[in-house]
Design a protein around this motif. Structure first.
Motif, PDB file in Angstrom:
ATOM      1  N   VAL A 263      -1.102  -3.200  26.385  1.00 20.92           N
ATOM      2  CA  VAL A 263      -0.988  -3.984  24.150  1.00 20.92           C
ATOM      3  C   VAL A 263      -0.211  -3.081  23.664  1.00 20.92           C
ATOM      4  O   VAL A 263       0.450  -4.046  23.463  1.00 20.92           O
TER       5      VAL A 263
ATOM      6  N   PHE B 198      -6.951  -7.782  22.633  1.00 22.30           N
ATOM      7  CA  PHE B 198      -8.301  -6.156  23.300  1.00 22.30           C
ATOM      8  C   PHE B 198      -8.453  -6.231  24.591  1.00 22.30           C
ATOM      9  O   PHE B 198      -9.326  -5.446  25.127  1.00 22.30           O
TER      10      PHE B 198
ATOM     11  N   VAL C 163      -6.176   1.677  18.709  1.00 20.36           N
ATOM     12  CA  VAL C 163      -7.831   0.595  18.333  1.00 20.36           C
ATOM     13  C   VAL C 163      -8.213  -0.159  19.445  1.00 20.36           C
ATOM     14  O   VAL C 163      -9.395  -0.053  19.922  1.00 20.36           O
ATOM     15  N   CYS C 164      -7.497  -0.056  20.159  1.00 14.73           N
ATOM     16  CA  CYS C 164      -7.681  -1.002  21.502  1.00 14.73           C
ATOM     17  C   CYS C 164      -8.038  -0.093  22.704  1.00 14.73           C
ATOM     18  O   CYS C 164      -8.602   0.065  23.506  1.00 14.73           O
TER      19      CYS C 164
ATOM     20  N   LEU D 295      -2.511  -7.085  11.659  1.00 17.58           N
ATOM     21  CA  LEU D 295      -3.212  -5.538  12.917  1.00 17.58           C
ATOM     22  C   LEU D 295      -4.099  -6.033  13.631  1.00 17.58           C
ATOM     23  O   LEU D 295      -4.337  -5.484  14.457  1.00 17.58           O
ATOM     24  N   ILE D 296      -5.164  -6.595  12.280  1.00 16.63           N
ATOM     25  CA  ILE D 296      -6.283  -6.870  12.822  1.00 16.63           C
ATOM     26  C   ILE D 296      -6.348  -8.261  14.015  1.00 16.63           C
ATOM     27  O   ILE D 296      -7.029  -8.048  14.782  1.00 16.63           O
TER      28      ILE D 296
ATOM     29  N   GLN E  44      -7.003  -3.741  26.902  1.00 23.53           N
ATOM     30  CA  GLN E  44      -7.663  -3.049  27.532  1.00 23.53           C
ATOM     31  C   GLN E  44      -9.094  -3.142  28.399  1.00 23.53           C
ATOM     32  O   GLN E  44      -9.388  -1.788  29.262  1.00 23.53           O
TER      33      GLN E  44
ATOM     34  N   TYR F  77      -3.446  -8.985  16.037  1.00 27.76           N
ATOM     35  CA  TYR F  77      -2.846  -8.066  17.201  1.00 27.76           C
ATOM     36  C   TYR F  77      -3.936  -7.383  18.008  1.00 27.76           C
ATOM     37  O   TYR F  77      -4.362  -7.781  19.076  1.00 27.76           O
ATOM     38  N   VAL F  78      -5.406  -5.866  16.721  1.00 26.55           N
ATOM     39  CA  VAL F  78      -5.803  -5.934  18.108  1.00 26.55           C
ATOM     40  C   VAL F  78      -7.216  -6.776  18.940  1.00 26.55           C
ATOM     41  O   VAL F  78      -7.237  -6.790  19.661  1.00 26.55           O
TER      42      VAL F  78
ATOM     43  N   SER G 182      -2.474  -0.600  17.310  1.00 33.63           N
ATOM     44  CA  SER G 182      -3.078  -2.044  18.022  1.00 33.63           C
ATOM     45  C   SER G 182      -3.482  -0.965  19.261  1.00 33.63           C
ATOM     46  O   SER G 182      -4.721  -0.920  19.691  1.00 33.63           O
TER      47      SER G 182
END
Lengths: 361, 580
Positions: free
Chosen positions: B511, B459, B386-387, B451-452, B462, B454-455, B383
């Motif tokens: 994050v 988000f 990605v973030c 995971l999705i 970040q 969390y992102v 996460s």
């Protein structure tokens, strides 16, 4: 340590973590090991329970609110008997489990096969929404009629009484009545779980207010006596065991366990009787694995399954299976009950009334 | 009075008007490249949930709205929510900015330790924080007992239960967000501007108010916004401190509605979520108004030298800072650790009752703990990654386009962080079982949906952190690089990335930490094999095993703190090797 140092560190920590993470992804948890070979005894045991039915196999999705060690023990016991069934577990609080189920139903894809959560009115509500499969387990014959649904939509699996917990380092003479909570000694020193957040607590309030000598007057008395209301049973135990409060209204097995570990608590089954929840089990109508689901329900209600429950510290619901030490067995408990259908229908109104009554300092 | 420093300042302000020239087609393409994922990942799940609010048994209608809006409890909850989130943000900003200023500007000693302790409230589960406070300031708590003893008669100085307690504990839990985001901005306020103001006769207070504060505003306002929307979502604190006084906020009321189970339960929860969303957007709007007036581009490198020596007051300030940190960070942690070492919950803390068995159990005997640690590390790491990339890109894109659509999108990505975890989790289930008719990606029930989630949820942490850094780097830098012929990747690698790094890493850090200890979403979305640390702690708590849940929490906090300390030590060692 300087901030910049910390950031650099975070960066490297992160790099390490991603590596671990990626390694972990490649390493998906292996499916539950299947028994390599069945012993003759196991094979015959399996054969006898399934009788002429075809061999039970497949994947079973089990949603429950039991503590995870208990759920794990149950699954282990079941797969010993039915090694070809793989049980996938989702466990959380009753509220979360039922919400997830409701969301799945809204999305049109119920993934659960078997559900086991706190109380009968919750199941009655699911039955009303036509989510449950009627199934009369042959094993349910030894379970008293009042603990199972007439259409077989759900059946109780154990008996969990709500009792009076007392902090023994604060209170020397144990009370024997629920009225202790409205007595001057308990003023400002008692605590109970909120029916607004816990289904089991809502059940208790529903049952108690439907008793002739309790009713809403009793709740009013609790309010007058400065009863503290908190989110859940766990918080009540903490408060009483920790000595913040002297008395608590709480589910029995939590107190029995804490006492066994050495916490300064004692439990009392008040003379008027106790409200009892039965952690019913039911099969979802949308289940794709009904054979396995039925076998699972049978196992939980069977003598072996009930002995397992007793060994985990719960009062079994099946007649003839002994309760664990420290708890009363089903025929020793004086039960305070009310009509499940009525409780289910009135639950929202009860909660609202309770909220209004206990509110407004 | 137009003194020198004010002229410098206005000139810099004028720079912000310059727009970045880019080919129109490319710009349009990137807009879609941002818009579509935002719409799909952030807006669509919420929309799915919100459609429930107009679904009635007889078709579409406003029945749920009128039912919920006519209920007096709703409006009580709305006003409690605004008071709790607003007042706790004020406390968080005050504490966060003060501590950041002390750490960035003064010659306070032990800054490394202060920094570590200031992060603790983000790591300690909020129920532990609350429990510690009830032990300190409950009706039977240490303070009130001490006061009664002093007065000789039972008396109550202050009782942590109730709205005032919620505000205080929430403020103390969220100030690290403001602190983190303000700190790096303060390091980069140019010394020369402050000196110029001083030499033009401004007093210390004026310099802070007229120079430092406006320049640090991007950090303060972003941190404040995060504190505000964290306050909207917080469930643990109002559940513990509010229920006994019958005070509901929107997050607890939503939980109550959702778990009411009836057929219309989700619909009523959805209506309440809309109310919560409106408050969150109002907060975002307020932050935008604040920043609009004071956006100043700066290109100063980080300057960590002492600007304000405390002199004779140093001792007093240090004592105050440490007292504060001990009460807000160390005591809750100690109370958590103390419980974990007890033979059984509720026993007095004496030598005979002390045991390490709970630690041994969670580490060695409990099968799912290790799996959970690996899962949580993986989820938090991914996460974060990605973030880091997407969030920084979003922040950069957003700052270059002050259009209404971009502002709306920023609001949209902040909503999932403001909604209660339970609501977001349910929205994820509703969406991802079958995102489009006939398409079942099979993510539901796997770790990837967590995971999705969390992102989507983290988000904004970040975005805000990256925004702070990007806003401080003037466009001139990038333009200069462009004029000198640097290609876009070179521009990023050699010039922008090093300048943006502090904010980007702050975001990564936030994050990672929040995802690592996340509880509600994973407890709703996990399934066999994808348990997280939060799920395990939640299970222990629900089984009434407080000693086990506190043991695991203590281990996690200790591990993170020692990892950070070790990292700091390694870095120093390395630098010494390089220099020597």
């Amino acid at each position: 340590m300087k901030l910049s140092a910390m950031r650099t560190w975070t960066m490297s920590l992160f790099a390490a973590v991603s590596v671990i993470g990626l390694a972990a992804c490649g390493n998906q948890p292996a499916p539950a090991p299947k028994a390599e070979s069945q012993t003759p005894a196991q094979a015959s045991a399996a054969a006898s329970t399934t009788s002429s039915a075809p061999k039970v196999e497949g994947t079973l999705s089990f949603y429950t609110s039991q503590p995870d060690t208990d759920a794990a023990a149950l699954i282990e016991g079941f797969t010993k008997k039915y090694p070809d069934v793989k049980v996938e577990l989702f466990r959380s609080g009753t509220e979360e489990v039922v919400s997830r189920l409701q969301a799945e139903a809204k999305a049109g894809q119920v993934k659960a096969d078997v559900l086991l959560v706190a109380d009968a009115p919750t199941f009655a509500s699911l039955k009303k929404q036509d989510l449950l499969l009627p199934y009369s387990s042959p094993e349910a014959a030894d379970i008293p009629a009042e603990w199972k649904d007439a259409d077989g939509a759900y059946t109780g699996t154990k008996v969990m009484a709500t009792v009076l917990a007392v902090n023994t380092s604060k209170v020397k003479t144990l009370p024997d009545s629920w009225k202790a909570l409205t007595s001057p000694e308990a003023a400002g020193k008692a605590i109970m779980p909120s029916p607004l957040y816990s289904g089991a607590a809502a059940y208790n309030v529903g049952v108690m207010t439907r008793q002739a000598d309790f009713g809403w007057d009793y709740i009013q008395g609790l309010k007058k006596n400065e009863m503290t209301v908190i989110k859940g049973n766990g918080a009540v135990l903490k408060s009483v065991a920790g000595g913040e409060k002297d008395y608590g209204m709480i589910v029995d097995y939590l107190v029995a366990r804490a006492k066994a570990e050495g916490s300064p608590v004692e439990m009392v089954y008040p003379g008027e009787g106790v409200p009892v929840i039965t952690e019913p089990i039911g099969i979802l109508k949308a289940s794709q694995h009904q054979e396995a689901a039925k076998a699972f329900v049978d196992f939980v209600l069977s003598e072996d399954g009930q002995k397992l429950a007793a060994s985990l510290g719960y009062t079994p619901i099946r007649k003839g299976v002994a309760a664990p030490e420290g708890l009363k067995s089903i025929d020793q408990i004086k039960v305070m009950s009310a009509d499940t259908g009525e409780l289910e229908a009135a639950r929202e109104a009860d909660k609202k009334k309770f909220g209004e009554m206990m509110g407004g300092k | 009075m137009a003194s020198n420093w004010q002229t410098v300042w206005t000139e810099r302000q004028a720079d912000q008007g310059r727009r970045w020239a880019a080919p129109v087609t490319l710009e349009k393409a990137t807009t879609w490249l941002v818009l579509l994922p935002v719409a799909f990942f952030f807006v669509y799940p919420l929309w799915k949930l919100l459609t429930l609010s107009v679904e009635t048994e007889t078709g579409l209608g406003w029945a749920h709205f009128s039912e919920v809006l006519a209920d007096a409890r709703t409006w009580d909850a709305v006003s409690h929510t605004i008071v709790a989130a607003g007042a706790s943000t004020a406390i968080a900003v005050l504490l966060g900015v003060t501590l950041a200023w002390l750490c960035a500007y003064t010659d306070l000693r032990g800054k490394g330790a202060i920094h570590l302790l200031a992060l603790l409230p983000l790591l300690i589960p909020s129920y532990v924080m609350t429990l510690a406070w009830t032990q300190m300031a409950g009706p039977q708590g240490v303070w009130n007992r001490a006061a009664s003893w002093l007065a000789g008669t039972p008396m109550e100085v202050w009782n942590v239960y109730g709205l005032d307690g919620i505000v205080v504990v929430m403020g103390l839990t969220h100030y690290p967000l403001v602190y983190m985001l303000t700190l790096s901005v303060l390091y980069r306020v140019p010394k020369e501007l402050e000196w110029a103001a001083r030499s033009s006769g401004a007093r210390a207070g004026d310099v802070f108010r007229k120079v430092t504060l406006p320049l640090a505003l991007p950090g303060i306002a972003s941190g404040g916004l995060l504190a505000f929307i964290s306050g909207l979502d917080n469930f643990g604190i109002p559940a513990f401190l509010g229920i006994p006084e019958n005070i509901s906020v929107l997050s607890t009321l939503i939980y109550e509605q959702v778990t009411g189970f009836g057929p219309s339960a989700f619909s009523r929860a959805a209506v309440l979520s809309i109310l919560l969303g409106v408050i969150a957007l109002a907060g975002t709007g307020l932050q935008w108004l604040l920043l609009r007036k004071s956006r100043v581009d700066q290109t100063s490198a980080a300057d960590k030298s002492v600007r304000v020596p405390l002199g004779g007051r140093r001792w007093a300030v240090e004592a105050a800072v440490w007292l504060f940190l001990v009460v807000t960070s160390v005591l809750p942690l100690l109370s958590m650790a103390q419980t974990a070492f007890l033979q059984a919950y509720g026993l007095p803390f004496v030598w005979d009752n002390v045991t390490g068995k709970h630690f041994a159990f969670v580490l060695f005997d409990h099968a799912s703990t290790r799996a959970a640690i690996v899962n949580s590390l993986m989820l938090a790491g991914l996460s974060g990654l990605v973030c880091l990339v997407a969030g920084t890109w979003f922040a950069q894109w957003r700052l270059q386009r002050p259009s209404l659509a971009a502002k709306a999108m920023e609001g949209a990505v902040s909503l999932p962080y403001a909604l209660p975890g339970m609501v977001l989790g349910l929205a994820m289930i509703l969406t991802w079982i079958q995102p489009l008719p006939g398409w079942q990606p099979g993510l539901y029930g796997t770790v990837w949906l967590i995971l999705i989630a969390y992102v989507v949820r983290f988000f904004i942490l970040q975005v805000k952190s990256s925004t702070v850094s990007i806003m401080q780097v003037g466009r001139e830098v990038e333009e200069a690089a462009k004029i000198n012929g640097a290609r876009s990747w070179t521009r990023w690698r050699r010039i922008l990335l090093p300048l943006y790094a502090p904010g980007m890493l702050t975001g990564l850090f936030l994050v990672f930490l929040t995802a690592f200890t996340e509880l509600t979403i994973s407890s709703l979305l996990w399934s066999s094999g994808s348990e997280t640390i939060g799920v395990v702690i939640f299970s222990f708590e629900q089984a009434g095993s407080t000693t086990l849940s506190t043991a695991l929490s203590t281990l996690i906090v200790a591990a993170i703190l020692s990892a950070l300390a070790l990292g700091g030590w390694l870095k120093r060692y390395w630098q010494r090797r390089l220099e020597g």
